[in-house]
Design a protein around this motif. Structure first.
Motif, PDB file in Angstrom:
ATOM      1  N   ASP A  35      -4.343 -18.387  -8.432  1.00  0.00           N
ATOM      2  CA  ASP A  35      -3.817 -17.046  -8.655  1.00  0.00           C
ATOM      3  C   ASP A  35      -4.785 -16.233  -9.505  1.00  0.00           C
ATOM      4  OD1 ASP A  35      -1.566 -15.208  -8.220  1.00  0.00           O
ATOM      5  OD2 ASP A  35      -1.298 -15.331 -10.393  1.00  0.00           O
ATOM      6  N   THR A  39      -6.656 -12.821  -8.170  1.00  0.00           N
ATOM      7  CA  THR A  39      -6.604 -11.550  -8.879  1.00  0.00           C
ATOM      8  C   THR A  39      -8.006 -11.022  -9.171  1.00  0.00           C
ATOM      9  OG1 THR A  39      -4.497 -12.150  -9.920  1.00  0.00           O
ATOM     10  CG2 THR A  39      -5.760 -10.389 -10.959  1.00  0.00           C
ATOM     11  N   GLU A 131       4.548  -9.426 -14.216  1.00  0.00           N
ATOM     12  CA  GLU A 131       3.335  -9.339 -13.408  1.00  0.00           C
ATOM     13  C   GLU A 131       2.318  -8.396 -14.048  1.00  0.00           C
ATOM     14  OE1 GLU A 131       2.223 -10.646 -10.319  1.00  0.00           O
ATOM     15  OE2 GLU A 131       3.743 -12.152 -10.746  1.00  0.00           O
ATOM     16  N   THR A 175       4.988  -4.109  -5.813  1.00  0.00           N
ATOM     17  CA  THR A 175       5.642  -5.404  -6.011  1.00  0.00           C
ATOM     18  C   THR A 175       6.856  -5.535  -5.097  1.00  0.00           C
ATOM     19  OG1 THR A 175       4.928  -5.384  -8.320  1.00  0.00           O
ATOM     20  CG2 THR A 175       6.620  -6.979  -7.732  1.00  0.00           C
ATOM     21  N   ARG A 178       5.416  -6.288  -1.731  1.00  0.00           N
ATOM     22  CA  ARG A 178       4.881  -7.654  -1.662  1.00  0.00           C
ATOM     23  C   ARG A 178       5.988  -8.687  -1.518  1.00  0.00           C
ATOM     24  NH1 ARG A 178       1.783 -11.189  -6.317  1.00  0.00           N
ATOM     25  NH2 ARG A 178       3.873 -11.142  -7.213  1.00  0.00           N
ATOM     26  N   HIS A 179       6.969  -8.632  -2.371  1.00  0.00           N
ATOM     27  CA  HIS A 179       8.031  -9.638  -2.351  1.00  0.00           C
ATOM     28  C   HIS A 179       8.998  -9.432  -1.186  1.00  0.00           C
ATOM     29  CE1 HIS A 179       7.300 -11.701  -6.245  1.00  0.00           C
ATOM     30  NE2 HIS A 179       6.656 -10.571  -6.497  1.00  0.00           N
ATOM     31  N   SER A 222       1.964 -14.709   3.639  1.00  0.00           N
ATOM     32  CA  SER A 222       0.896 -14.275   2.733  1.00  0.00           C
ATOM     33  C   SER A 222      -0.104 -13.373   3.447  1.00  0.00           C
ATOM     34  CB  SER A 222       0.171 -15.496   2.150  1.00  0.00           C
ATOM     35  OG  SER A 222       1.035 -16.256   1.331  1.00  0.00           O
ATOM     36  N   ASP A 229      -0.199  -6.867  -2.070  1.00  0.00           N
ATOM     37  CA  ASP A 229      -0.646  -7.646  -3.219  1.00  0.00           C
ATOM     38  C   ASP A 229      -1.929  -7.064  -3.804  1.00  0.00           C
ATOM     39  OD1 ASP A 229      -0.297  -9.723  -5.033  1.00  0.00           O
ATOM     40  OD2 ASP A 229      -1.558 -11.095  -3.901  1.00  0.00           O
ATOM     41  N   LYS A 232      -1.027  -3.924  -5.628  1.00  0.00           N
ATOM     42  CA  LYS A 232      -0.390  -4.259  -6.904  1.00  0.00           C
ATOM     43  C   LYS A 232      -1.433  -4.598  -7.968  1.00  0.00           C
ATOM     44  CE  LYS A 232       1.342  -8.279  -7.961  1.00  0.00           C
ATOM     45  NZ  LYS A 232       0.930  -8.478  -9.375  1.00  0.00           N
ATOM     46  N   SER A 233      -2.416  -5.416  -7.596  1.00  0.00           N
ATOM     47  CA  SER A 233      -3.457  -5.806  -8.548  1.00  0.00           C
ATOM     48  C   SER A 233      -4.299  -4.609  -8.976  1.00  0.00           C
ATOM     49  CB  SER A 233      -4.360  -6.882  -7.931  1.00  0.00           C
ATOM     50  OG  SER A 233      -3.646  -8.081  -7.713  1.00  0.00           O
TER      51      SER A 233
END
Length: 262
Positions: A35, A39, A131, A175, A178-179, A222, A229, A232-233
């Motif tokens: 992870d 990132t 997060e 987020t 993503r989820h 994924s 994702d 989000k990062s």
């Protein structure tokens, strides 16, 4: 003596909380180094920057050399604090959403996918502040000993940016995407494929059946949810220019990344 519906409900809920929470904790301990690497790659922008990681192996090697073994565990406390309740919320709400959808007489594949989407949105709200802290710690390339603690980092974010959508809850839309997308694909694919493949009486082969379906479900989910994702990062990580917010909203970030990086 029969148990009341309320007792049965709480018993079922506690079992789902325990199963989901313990599974999440095991996953963190095993997967956190990957992870951190993920990132680091997601927040890279300029390919000509000599400090950029060139490959997966290069990233692992340089983190180990410059930050030590503990560098792979930067930001592990926020997910440990959040993962158990997050997984508990995921599995518990998934079952509850399924029950709510039952009277609608939808096809099973739709029930699993919609319930998964709903559970993903619910867990995203729970996990997003954690997060934000995690990504900010993972982006820090200092040695583990020089890095601020999780509490100090969270306090700094709250003091400088607040707790709203520009502070401790920034990147919430990404987020949610993503989820929501991950759980929709994962649960929809997993349960429909699992139900289509007959149960094997051999315990080892049955474990292999479930493991393979779970692996395929997680991989597919994924791949599909990775744009959210990355967004989000970018939103939760350091901005290209200090004091200038380039990545603010989910969809604008996805469009910007697509235009500039393909």
């Amino acid at each position: 003596m029969s148990t009341s519906p309320r007792v049965s409900f709480f018993k079922e809920a506690s079992q789902q909380v325990l199963a989901g929470g313990s599974a999440g904790l095991v996953e963190i301990c095993l997967m956190h180094p990957l992870d951190v690497v993920k990132t680091r790659f997601q927040i890279q922008r300029n390919t000509s920057d000599p400090s950029n990681y060139k490959s997966l192996g290069d990233c692992f090697k340089r983190i180990y050399r410059s930050e030590g073994l503990l560098g792979f565990y930067k930001g592990i406390l926020p997910p440990i604090l959040a993962e158990t309740p997050k997984r508990a919320v995921k599995f518990f709400t998934f079952e509850q959403y399924k029950k709510l959808l039952t009277p609608l007489s939808l096809p099973p594949e739709w029930v699993f996918a919609i319930a998964g989407f709903g559970s993903g949105l619910t867990e995203a709200v729970v996990v997003n502040p954690f997060e934000v802290v995690k990504v900010s710690l993972q982006a820090n390339r200092d040695t583990y000993a020089l890095q601020p603690s999780t509490l100090a980092q969270a306090r700094n974010i709250i003091q400088t940016e607040g707790i709203g959508l520009r502070g401790l809850n920034k990147g919430l839309t990404a987020t949610l995407g993503r989820h929501g997308v991950f759980n929709m694909v994962y649960f929809g694919f997993y349960f429909n494929v699992k139900n289509a493949i007959p149960v094997n009486k051999d315990a080892r082969l049955e474990f292999l059946r479930k493991f393979t379906i779970g692996l395929a479900s997680g991989t597919l989910a994924s791949i599909i949810n990775i744009p959210f994702d990355v967004a989000k990062s970018r939103i939760q990580g350091p901005q290209p220019e200090p004091g200038v917010i380039k990545y603010r909203s989910c969809w604008k970030t996805i469009v910007t990344v697509y235009k500039e990086e393909g």
